[in-house]
Design a protein around this motif. Sequence first.
Motif: not given
Lengths: 289, 578, 326
Positions: A123, A127, A130, A168, A172, C9-10, C13-14, C17, C302, C305, C324-326
């Motif tokens: 996150r 940010i 962003m 990352r 993984l 979920r995204r 999250q956004l 953020i 945002a 994305n 494990e997104s993105s």
Amino acid sequence: MKVHENKNLLESVRDFWNKYKKNKGGVIGLYSLLIILLVAVVVPFLPIYDPNSIQFGSFMPPSLAHLFGTDELGRDVLSRVLWGTRTSLSVGFGAALVSSLAGIILGSIAGYFGGLFDEVISRITEIFLMIPAFFLILLIASIYGSSIYYVILVIGLTTWPSTARIIRAQTLSLKEREFIYAQKVIGSSASRVLFIHLIPNAIQPVIANSILQVASAILLEAGLSFLGLGDPNLISWGKMIYNGSIYIFSSWWIAFFPGLAIVITVASLNMIGDALATVLNPRLEERGA
Amino acid sequence: MQISFKVIIVLILTTSLISPQVIGQELTPKLGGTLVVIQVGDPKSFNPDAQVDDMGFPIFQNLFDKLVTLDIDYNIIPDLAYKWDVSSDGLIYTFYLYKNATWHDGVPVTAWDVKWTFETINKSKGIAYSWIKASNIKSIDVVDNYTVRFVLKQPFAAFLSFLAWYGTFVMPKHIYQNFSDWMDPKNAALQKPIGSGPFKFVEWVKGDHVTLEANDNYFKGRPYLDKLVFKIIPDANTALSSFLAGEGDVLAVRPPFSEIPKLNSTSGVIVIMRPVPSRWYLGFNLLRYPFNDKTLRLAIAYAINRTYIVEKALYNYGFPAEGGYVPAIKWAFNPNAKLPEYNVSLANKLLDEAGYKLGSDGIRVTPNGTKLSIKYTYFTTGPETEAIGVIIKEQLKKIGIDVTLEGLEIGTWEQKVVRERNFDIALCDGFEGPDPDNMRSRFALGAYLNFANYSNVEYLKLLENASTTTNFETRKELYWKAQEVFVQDLAYLPLVDLVAFYIWKKEFHGLPWESSGKVNYNSYAITWWEKGKSIEPEYITFLKSNALTIAVVVVGVIILGIAIKRGLLKKWAGKSTS
Amino acid sequence: MGWKEYLLRRIIQLFFIVFIVLILNFLIINLAPGDPASIMAGELATKEYIEAVRQKWGLNKPIYERLISYVSNVVHGDFGYSFTYSQSVLSLIAERIPITLMLTLTSSILAFVIGLLLAVRSAQNAFSKEDIIVSNAMLVLYSVPSFWLGLVLIGVFGVGLRLLPTSGMTDVRAANTGLLLAIDILIHSILPISTLTAIQIPVYYKIARNSIVEQSSEDYALTFTMAGMNRSDLFRKYILRNSLLPPVTVFALHLGYILSGAVLVEIVFGWPGMGRLLLGAVYSRDYPLIMGIYLITSITVAFANFFVDILYVLLDPRVKYTNESS
């Protein structure tokens, strides 16, 4: 490309160099960068004018005495361009170093420990992505100060996300592999696993990325200086363009040559970075190589 | 007596050739045309008194009027008030207003508008609040619809000058009184102003231009121009190219100094240069060692070559600073209070004798043992500030002082230098007009801008007395004395006295900087365009410009008539008629 | 977890953020040195006057109080009023957005198309001399600072060739309206758009070229070739389509920077867009305006994305929507 534990280091390097040599752009870029680095190192010993001396007449066009002319205060532009290599390379490598360090540490922690660490760090990464980096750098540089250390720090701290993501992803995939598992079985501490085994193996894609980051850091600093926010105690190409932009119609050389220097330096770095990325990504290789 | 007829005819013919068509035609104003003024930024809003708005100021000058205003020489001239009295004790100012002034919507301008304006400046802390000392106004009385009286608590000699200067435009009470806050965004007048000035508002395209048009009912007479446009271009370089490309008629953005000679030699363009009461000056942080040591300050003053700074950083467009106040306000300037002349060896000698030993690296060490490495803090509004720093750095190196440059953006500079007083030496600039009382708000003990922490009480007292004296000669003496103290103490070291450039297309006349005594220095009320329409009917212009020819022809016809009557012609034509 | 839950979920999250960014923005800007009150008060102001100004704008209240009221205002759609212009922040920004968009959107689209076309050509003759030269030329172009390129163009066209206007958006004297105005603006936009496009072409070129080359070495491509399909058919029907995802993704991501990407070019060419608005706001410490601009740009990023996430859901069925997104 994964490093196989059992290949000789020397052989790996030689393999790598053979592949790299094939990329003509990469070779040109490398030699070019080496020349620039050389200049940055030996510039105090070169037979050129004092870059800060204002004794010459202002706005002299390029001539035999002053190959790149003189600027608005009468300083020799060629000399300043050559001295500017130091600033640009310092900022570039400095910022890339900060960025890579932050990215590697955060990325590996996120990948290795997973769970809450991963969630939080991902996150935070988002940010930072962003906030438009240039805007943020502009804000901080303009109101907190334009000292070169600030600039390096700020550029570094706003560009680490890309490194973090790569690390990352690498972490993984690597953490499931046998040799890491073996370390866990032996009972090595997490930090030992991270620093001695994981990171050295995960780092390869980051190298290409870091070189590209040096290039973009140099461009960012130039952009910042162009807005007048550069460090006035240093000779910076971006600042020279800023100072010279007013005179573009009459004394064009003041802004032109520093810009050319930026293009050459950044292009060299980009070519190297691109060559590295290609060499390290087998799918982009020429078939039958 | 009979003059030879031939001679008469020859005389008539020759005099008719000297037609006064060349004389005087250009000096009569023509009607019409658009004047485009190129400037650097947008106004912030069209409330002319609420906030500092350097970009709006020139526009406000043409939209609004003040009670009195300043011309190009900083003389106080009438604006809305054609006459004013000051009581002998300096406490009562009475203004007599023109009776035919109206707002752009037709409502008459009266003393009530004046009263409302200044009371609101007081209440809402308009920008003029500080310098007209609004808190010093006991009352504003409407004597009758066109007479207004200000009663002060204490005499304030500069009151009239500051009333004429900035942020004192008379605003329309009938429009603003409906809003409790004069910056209320719901008030359309903030975007579409109603003023009383020579031009009316047409439109504002943000970031691009502001268009005004002539006010037909302007109480001093409709301006000659039809339209006045302020074109907004952000930087000197693009502004210059825009002007040269014909996209503007007046260049109100100072172009880079190196381009001035080129402008000068461009045909159709006039460039003039006039001193202005502004200067660049250095301030020493008197609360910080070793800047509290006067010898050090004196040595630095001797080491800085102000002439060289003007040559190098300003390309000779300026003057090395003289004295403790700006020479441009002539009556107040004391030419005998001189600043130290450039003398490097004297500077070095002073420092040697005062115990600032020269180290092996070329940098001196103070008697306390600290290295003389100082920081020069400036704001980055333009290339000159840094250029001055680079030059000072070189010059101070010669007396063993190492200088680091610290360029800050203006807001940060203000924070660091003015509020926190965290600096060594700092460069500042300032407009020191319209009245020498400005010194009190800038350099004296207790002034917000006194970042050097200059605390000489004698200096303060001199300025305070000068501020309340009503006798002009006494004021002058006090200001002259204050300047002597100022240059002795050198808490501030003036560097460069500035000039202003006026650049315009030669087909325009009656510009404010050519009209001393007539209009405000930003007002285009009497500007006219050569290629406009004549104001008089065409036949009158025709008659006027050919007056001599016509007169000669008429006289010639009369003489001819007489000659015919007297039969002289026949005699002359046919000589043989005898 | 399916794609619906993933997208939901995204979104959450956004939102979260952007909220954090909002608070961070506020703190960074309001804790910065420089006092808007004294800047607004101007020179020669007395301390008393500055205090009055500070009170008027509520700057004397403690920071947490201001933060809370700011956040609650924003949530209600009120971005506050600018200190310097007498206008709401939202309307100020709204005025400038189309101007910036005209430069950034146009140049992005142009760069995408040109970059793609060049990439297709290069990739079809991958590793040939032509490919190598073009690819390296693109690398050099990518290394050119946008403002320097702008300056060079100004120098060439403003002095040398004198063909195109070098500054501003319109020719004020002409006071055109309607169609003539549109043409005027268009002419004034040629140089800035060219600059921005030139800088962006290399990005799309490289992504597209690499993507196509990669696709060409995939198993299915080899299979089809061995089965006898000719090159151009293979290219048109399969490779091109499959390699579009990365460049389109980059384009969508770039959309996030649509408001902030042209600062330097706007300044060089004197276009009254978001970039200039921001610089001016920073210099006058116009807090509400600065925060408003940052907030809008963050929200834009945002959205971009999120848009990319949707794209992936739609276009790439291979991606699994696990943690494990993105």
